[in-house]
Design a protein around this motif. Sequence first.
Motif, PDB file in Angstrom:
ATOM      1  N   PRO A 140       1.273   1.992   4.782  1.00 16.68           N
ATOM      2  CA  PRO A 140       2.116   0.689   4.917  1.00 16.68           C
ATOM      3  C   PRO A 140       3.382   1.012   4.403  1.00 16.68           C
ATOM      4  CG  PRO A 140       0.864   0.642   2.707  1.00 16.68           C
ATOM      5  CD  PRO A 140       0.639   1.930   3.350  1.00 16.68           C
ATOM      6  N   SER A 141       4.470   0.028   4.447  1.00  9.22           N
ATOM      7  CA  SER A 141       6.001   0.074   3.869  1.00  9.22           C
ATOM      8  C   SER A 141       5.624  -0.145   2.320  1.00  9.22           C
ATOM      9  CB  SER A 141       6.710  -0.742   4.521  1.00  9.22           C
ATOM     10  OG  SER A 141       6.389  -1.980   4.572  1.00  9.22           O
ATOM     11  N   HIS A 142       4.898  -1.044   1.890  1.00 11.32           N
ATOM     12  CA  HIS A 142       4.803  -1.149   0.665  1.00 11.32           C
ATOM     13  C   HIS A 142       3.496  -1.201   0.119  1.00 11.32           C
ATOM     14  CE1 HIS A 142       8.836  -2.684   1.400  1.00 11.32           C
ATOM     15  NE2 HIS A 142       9.108  -2.658   0.245  1.00 11.32           N
ATOM     16  N   SER A 143       2.850  -0.988  -1.107  1.00 13.50           N
ATOM     17  CA  SER A 143       1.642  -1.077  -1.479  1.00 13.50           C
ATOM     18  C   SER A 143       1.545  -1.443  -2.969  1.00 13.50           C
ATOM     19  CB  SER A 143       0.798   0.149  -1.323  1.00 13.50           C
ATOM     20  OG  SER A 143      -0.663  -0.275  -1.755  1.00 13.50           O
ATOM     21  N   VAL A 144       1.034  -2.431  -3.661  1.00  9.68           N
ATOM     22  CA  VAL A 144       0.780  -2.926  -4.936  1.00  9.68           C
ATOM     23  C   VAL A 144      -0.724  -2.810  -5.330  1.00  9.68           C
ATOM     24  CG1 VAL A 144       1.421  -4.601  -6.583  1.00  9.68           C
ATOM     25  CG2 VAL A 144       2.912  -4.162  -4.610  1.00  9.68           C
ATOM     26  N   ILE A 145      -0.997  -1.970  -6.176  1.00 11.51           N
ATOM     27  CA  ILE A 145      -2.465  -1.800  -6.450  1.00 11.51           C
ATOM     28  C   ILE A 145      -2.649  -1.733  -7.995  1.00 11.51           C
ATOM     29  CG2 ILE A 145      -3.007  -0.547  -4.411  1.00 11.51           C
ATOM     30  CD1 ILE A 145      -2.925   2.029  -5.870  1.00 11.51           C
ATOM     31  N   GLU A 146      -3.739  -2.040  -8.505  1.00 17.02           N
ATOM     32  CA  GLU A 146      -4.021  -1.955  -9.894  1.00 17.02           C
ATOM     33  C   GLU A 146      -4.570  -0.575 -10.219  1.00 17.02           C
ATOM     34  OE1 GLU A 146      -5.096  -6.572 -10.702  1.00 17.02           O
ATOM     35  OE2 GLU A 146      -6.468  -5.111 -11.043  1.00 17.02           O
TER      36      GLU A 146
END
Lengths: 114, 115
Positions: free
Chosen positions: B8-14
Amino acid sequence: AQSVSQHNHHVILSEAASLELGCNYSYGGTVNLFWYVQYPGQHLQLLLKYFSGDPLVKGIKGFEAEFIKSKFSFNLRKPSVQWSDTAEYFCAVNARLSTGKLIFGQGTTLQVKP
Amino acid sequence: EAGVTQFPSHSVIEKGQTVTLRCDPISGHDNLYWYRRVMGKEIKFLLHFVKESKQDESGMPNNRFLAERTGGTYSTLKVQPAELEDSGVYFCASKPTIQGFETQYFGPGTRLLVL
């Protein structure tokens, strides 16, 4: 180990001012040298490169760079900057006989004021 | 001609989760490179594929990173489990041959944020 040093991390200029961004590399052998640019919101793209021949190379958008072997330098220049030159500039090097992996400097952010 | 694309262009994960980044090189480019830029630092090489084979993986930080290029077309970079220090922008680049002077064409990057 190879390394690349860009002297200026952030440069602010007014339009029509001249630009010179410093780049020095550390490597004992023959190298290929590159300047890449990343305009806001865009991909990294090649400005110019040197691998042999005339050490003064010309790139896109009026940029040029000079390879000075004795100084391990590959400084980028432009006689008169425009607002559209606002971007981040990266110097990179790879060994002539390498598989092509690039070693980058830390980048220089150029802000041109209109 | 389509350029290098990344998803993806952005990914926010823990922290502790898994993320998979994908790179589609320019058609016909056998050489594919992964790089990473951690905030405030230089862009660093991770690894290089020639077709489906890993030519150089000397830049991979540790065994939490796994890169594949099945069939020699697109490549994936999996981070499992993700750690905070994995945050950064992951770039992919491609070029036709292995010649060092040849231009590498970069994708837009994937911005990964690990919380």
